[in-house]
Design a protein around this motif. Structure first.
Motif, PDB file in Angstrom:
ATOM      1  N   HIS A 175       0.818  -1.226   0.000  1.00 51.99           N
ATOM      2  CA  HIS A 175       0.000   0.000   0.000  1.00 51.99           C
ATOM      3  C   HIS A 175       0.850   1.274   0.000  1.00 51.99           C
ATOM      4  O   HIS A 175       0.321   2.358  -0.146  1.00 51.99           O
ATOM      5  N   GLU A 176       2.166   1.131   0.161  1.00 53.92           N
ATOM      6  CA  GLU A 176       3.037   2.314   0.078  1.00 53.92           C
ATOM      7  C   GLU A 176       3.625   2.354  -1.322  1.00 53.92           C
ATOM      8  O   GLU A 176       4.353   1.435  -1.717  1.00 53.92           O
ATOM      9  N   PHE A 177       3.357   3.410  -2.073  1.00 51.83           N
ATOM     10  CA  PHE A 177       3.844   3.442  -3.462  1.00 51.83           C
ATOM     11  C   PHE A 177       4.030   4.871  -3.959  1.00 51.83           C
ATOM     12  O   PHE A 177       3.425   5.817  -3.438  1.00 51.83           O
ATOM     13  N   VAL A 178       4.877   4.976  -4.950  1.00 52.33           N
ATOM     14  CA  VAL A 178       4.821   6.113  -5.878  1.00 52.33           C
ATOM     15  C   VAL A 178       4.750   5.471  -7.254  1.00 52.33           C
ATOM     16  O   VAL A 178       5.428   4.465  -7.519  1.00 52.33           O
ATOM     17  N   GLY A 179       3.878   5.988  -8.123  1.00 52.96           N
ATOM     18  CA  GLY A 179       3.686   5.344  -9.415  1.00 52.96           C
ATOM     19  C   GLY A 179       3.286   6.331 -10.494  1.00 52.96           C
ATOM     20  O   GLY A 179       3.188   7.546 -10.252  1.00 52.96           O
ATOM     21  N   THR A 180       3.058   5.792 -11.673  1.00 46.18           N
ATOM     22  CA  THR A 180       2.675   6.610 -12.823  1.00 46.18           C
ATOM     23  C   THR A 180       1.302   6.151 -13.314  1.00 46.18           C
ATOM     24  O   THR A 180       1.074   4.942 -13.469  1.00 46.18           O
ATOM     25  N   VAL A 181       0.427   7.111 -13.552  1.00 45.07           N
ATOM     26  CA  VAL A 181      -0.891   6.775 -14.085  1.00 45.07           C
ATOM     27  C   VAL A 181      -0.718   6.349 -15.549  1.00 45.07           C
ATOM     28  O   VAL A 181      -0.149   7.101 -16.360  1.00 45.07           O
ATOM     29  N   ARG A 210      -2.923  11.076 -17.118  1.00 44.26           N
ATOM     30  CA  ARG A 210      -2.048  10.058 -17.696  1.00 44.26           C
ATOM     31  C   ARG A 210      -0.591  10.537 -17.688  1.00 44.26           C
ATOM     32  O   ARG A 210      -0.317  11.688 -18.048  1.00 44.26           O
ATOM     33  N   GLY A 211       0.307   9.675 -17.275  1.00 41.63           N
ATOM     34  CA  GLY A 211       1.730  10.026 -17.220  1.00 41.63           C
ATOM     35  C   GLY A 211       2.135  10.744 -15.953  1.00 41.63           C
ATOM     36  O   GLY A 211       3.319  10.959 -15.701  1.00 41.63           O
ATOM     37  N   LYS A 212       1.159  11.107 -15.143  1.00 42.58           N
ATOM     38  CA  LYS A 212       1.499  11.830 -13.899  1.00 42.58           C
ATOM     39  C   LYS A 212       2.069  10.896 -12.847  1.00 42.58           C
ATOM     40  O   LYS A 212       1.661   9.741 -12.737  1.00 42.58           O
ATOM     41  N   ARG A 213       2.972  11.446 -12.072  1.00 38.87           N
ATOM     42  CA  ARG A 213       3.559  10.690 -10.969  1.00 38.87           C
ATOM     43  C   ARG A 213       2.698  10.946  -9.726  1.00 38.87           C
ATOM     44  O   ARG A 213       2.462  12.103  -9.352  1.00 38.87           O
ATOM     45  N   VAL A 214       2.253   9.881  -9.116  1.00 38.90           N
ATOM     46  CA  VAL A 214       1.269  10.029  -8.031  1.00 38.90           C
ATOM     47  C   VAL A 214       1.614   9.164  -6.825  1.00 38.90           C
ATOM     48  O   VAL A 214       2.312   8.153  -6.925  1.00 38.90           O
ATOM     49  N   VAL A 215       1.091   9.594  -5.698  1.00 42.31           N
ATOM     50  CA  VAL A 215       0.964   8.745  -4.518  1.00 42.31           C
ATOM     51  C   VAL A 215      -0.531   8.660  -4.225  1.00 42.31           C
ATOM     52  O   VAL A 215      -1.325   9.386  -4.848  1.00 42.31           O
ATOM     53  N   VAL A 274      -2.794  11.802  -5.271  1.00 40.06           N
ATOM     54  CA  VAL A 274      -2.201  13.118  -5.070  1.00 40.06           C
ATOM     55  C   VAL A 274      -0.968  13.169  -5.962  1.00 40.06           C
ATOM     56  O   VAL A 274      -0.136  12.260  -5.951  1.00 40.06           O
ATOM     57  N   GLU A 275      -0.871  14.230  -6.772  1.00 36.68           N
ATOM     58  CA  GLU A 275       0.284  14.357  -7.647  1.00 36.68           C
ATOM     59  C   GLU A 275       1.530  14.664  -6.823  1.00 36.68           C
ATOM     60  O   GLU A 275       1.480  15.412  -5.849  1.00 36.68           O
ATOM     61  N   VAL A 276       2.652  14.089  -7.244  1.00 39.87           N
ATOM     62  CA  VAL A 276       3.901  14.288  -6.510  1.00 39.87           C
ATOM     63  C   VAL A 276       4.609  15.522  -7.068  1.00 39.87           C
ATOM     64  O   VAL A 276       4.814  15.625  -8.280  1.00 39.87           O
ATOM     65  N   THR A 309      12.162  13.209  -5.134  1.00 39.41           N
ATOM     66  CA  THR A 309      12.618  11.970  -5.761  1.00 39.41           C
ATOM     67  C   THR A 309      11.579  10.872  -5.519  1.00 39.41           C
ATOM     68  O   THR A 309      10.729  10.986  -4.621  1.00 39.41           O
ATOM     69  N   ASP A 310      11.667   9.807  -6.325  1.00 43.83           N
ATOM     70  CA  ASP A 310      10.794   8.659  -6.077  1.00 43.83           C
ATOM     71  C   ASP A 310      11.025   8.104  -4.673  1.00 43.83           C
ATOM     72  O   ASP A 310      10.085   7.683  -3.994  1.00 43.83           O
ATOM     73  N   GLU A 311      12.298   8.104  -4.262  1.00 42.06           N
ATOM     74  CA  GLU A 311      12.640   7.564  -2.939  1.00 42.06           C
ATOM     75  C   GLU A 311      11.974   8.372  -1.826  1.00 42.06           C
ATOM     76  O   GLU A 311      11.609   7.821  -0.788  1.00 42.06           O
ATOM     77  N   GLN A 312      11.863   9.680  -2.031  1.00 41.00           N
ATOM     78  CA  GLN A 312      11.143  10.479  -1.030  1.00 41.00           C
ATOM     79  C   GLN A 312       9.641  10.213  -1.108  1.00 41.00           C
ATOM     80  O   GLN A 312       8.974   9.999  -0.096  1.00 41.00           O
ATOM     81  N   ALA A 313       9.134  10.224  -2.320  1.00 40.12           N
ATOM     82  CA  ALA A 313       7.682  10.143  -2.505  1.00 40.12           C
ATOM     83  C   ALA A 313       7.099   8.841  -1.959  1.00 40.12           C
ATOM     84  O   ALA A 313       5.968   8.815  -1.458  1.00 40.12           O
ATOM     85  N   VAL A 314       7.874   7.756  -2.047  1.00 40.66           N
ATOM     86  CA  VAL A 314       7.340   6.469  -1.586  1.00 40.66           C
ATOM     87  C   VAL A 314       7.126   6.462  -0.070  1.00 40.66           C
ATOM     88  O   VAL A 314       6.414   5.613   0.465  1.00 40.66           O
ATOM     89  N   PHE A 315       7.703   7.444   0.617  1.00 42.43           N
ATOM     90  CA  PHE A 315       7.495   7.550   2.068  1.00 42.43           C
ATOM     91  C   PHE A 315       6.266   8.405   2.433  1.00 42.43           C
ATOM     92  O   PHE A 315       6.001   8.631   3.615  1.00 42.43           O
ATOM     93  N   THR A 316       5.553   8.884   1.433  1.00 41.98           N
ATOM     94  CA  THR A 316       4.426   9.771   1.732  1.00 41.98           C
ATOM     95  C   THR A 316       3.404   9.108   2.650  1.00 41.98           C
ATOM     96  O   THR A 316       2.961   9.698   3.642  1.00 41.98           O
TER      97      THR A 316
END
Lengths: 319, 319
Positions: free
Chosen positions: B56-62, B70-75, B123-125, B130-137
């Motif tokens: 359930h903890e992720f950062v990803g791309t729509v 589409r193409g947005k980086r999200v948590v 929520v858009e990142v 960084t991805d490494e930061q965002a995955v801790f959201t």
């Protein structure tokens, strides 16, 4: 003087106790009426390891002390605070770190012909109050403490579990908030008494789960606590009004996942209790289930321990 | 697609799972990074009875959804709320009565090549993260929830117990309050990490009893809870940040007599977490103790379960 004494889980009425001598700041009081509390039953059963004279609910007359106070009818806060620790200085003497407690810890109680208490603990009883009303000041203050510790809103759905001595007072205090209060009862006589105050009652199994904004647990037992948790909505507040024996098992995960707030509450504001009694907003006479003289005080405590018994009062006429 | 699956207390990487089809309001997401949480370890061990894809903890791309996304980086928030119940309508969707939870309850999780989530959960990142930061959201939001549920004052003495994955984030969030925070540690590496953020540490036996205004328990075990209670001053607040196994024994009498407030806390505010990460007020890189590809995800979960391991991340490059 005569005094009821607890020693080694035995209650004895002694005839030969010395009349206590007030220390600095203390006054000598003769009780007019005293109430038997569940804590007294626990003391008598050996909990807390207390040895000495129990009793902390009283209305009495100052017989020795400053002239301005002599002859006055008083009630009194039960915590004898050090006035020096951080909690005393922060204005919370009831949580004093070095406190003694009238008839409970390191301080002789009121089930005797005379007792002492610091003058600063005393509150004069308004003339219009009967002794029977005034003797309920301490437990009603403890009931008010629920509202001191938790914000009960007029729009809240509130459930109280444990309609005993303290529960009946707490129910009346909660009713005044305007909240939609339901009291869980086991016996018809509880329901009738509460109905007289317009307070709806229910059996525990009739209540919807996870709906109450606030639940007040006056049971002091594990199953009561578990029932209280089950009635609470997510983010709801559970106020504990009674101490427990041992260390109950608690579903802490549910507490975390549903983000409950659990709040302990103990001694409360005497001034508020006296205002409610004076305004006749809380009725105490129907809670009196027995009157015993100090001579009969061992029997009084035994009677008070019978299930369903509400308040038992002690009287102090000289024999 | 590939997906890590839990079934009957067994973790398996399956290669043949169908790519999920977004339902109404849902979008398809390809994860960039995912974090392993203690809840995942519990799911893998069979708690909660969850069967399916955890995570359930992720950062990803729509990759599939409205053109604007589409193409947005999200948590994304992990609770899939009904939007109809009283708690949803009261603005508390995280406590929705009919909620499903990403990778935890009735909703497939993120340890897979693709997963779906309602658009309203995203929520858009911010670009600078960084991805490494965002995955801790998500876990940082859960850490912030301590401050959402309890009022931690700048002048408070605060103790945190349980310096694990979530404890390290919670300690950093608490530090920002200005309160005098001490974190209880068992290992030198925890103390070194916390020292880097200027957070004092202590062994539990070094701390004074009954002094802390607020204690945050991130241990999720009975002895941690008991230690937390022992550190709290009368009228203090204990915030629970972790779920517990079984039903621990709790000294409820102490809770009553000392008038403690115990508050559960669960999922938290994503916006706040993103603000703290963007402002570099919370540091997450030192918490990363391992990176594993999805192919190695069974080993990743096993590695994460080793005592003292902080955050393990999954990567999702195609094989």
């Amino acid at each position: 003087m005569r005094a009821l004494c607890v020693a080694e889980c035995q209650l004895t009425l002694r005839q030969d106790m010395p009349v206590p001598v007030p220390g600095a700041g203390e006054v000598l009081i003769r009780p007019l009426l005293a109430g038997v509390c569940n804590t007294d039953l626990e003391l008598a059963a050996g909990y807390y390891g207390y040895q000495g004279i129990p009793g902390h609910e009283f209305v009495g007359t100052v017989v020795e002390g400053p002239a301005a106070w002599r002859g006055k009818r008083v009630v009194g806060e039960i915590n004898i605070a050090c006035e020096k620790c951080d909690l005393c200085l922060a204005g919370v003497p009831s949580q004093c770190r070095d406190r003694r407690t009238l008839g409970i810890r390191d301080y002789a109680g009121v089930f005797a012909d005379y007792f002492v208490l610091p003058l600063r603990n005393l509150v004069e009883v308004p003339e219009t109050l009967t002794d029977e009303q005034a003797v309920f000041t301490e437990p009603l203050a403890a009931a008010c403490q629920v509202l001191e510790m938790a914000h009960v809103r007029p729009s809240d759905r509130v459930v109280l579990i444990g309609a005993g001595k303290l529960g009946m007072l707490t129910a009346q205090a909660l009713r005044l908030s305007g909240a939609a209060l339901t009291v869980v009862v086991r016996h018809d006589h509880q329901a009738r008494l509460l109905a007289g105050w317009g307070i709806p009652t229910a059996r525990i199994e009739e209540l919807p789960l996870r709906q109450a904004d606030t639940v007040v647990d006056c049971t002091g037992n594990e199953s009561g606590f578990a029932a209280a948790m089950s009635l609470l909505r997510p983010r709801g507040t559970l106020v504990l009004k009674s101490t427990f024996h041992g260390r109950p098992q608690v579903d802490l995960s549910s507490l975390v996942v549903q983000e409950f707030t659990v709040i302990g509450s103990r001694c409360g504001p005497f001034d508020a209790a006296l205002r409610l009694l004076t305004a006749n907003l809380v009725e105490v006479e129907p809670l009196i289930h027995g009157r015993f003289s100090l001579e009969e005080s061992v029997a009084a405590v035994e009677y008070s321990a019978r299930p369903g018994t509400l308040k038992v009062l002690l009287t102090f006429d000289l024999p």
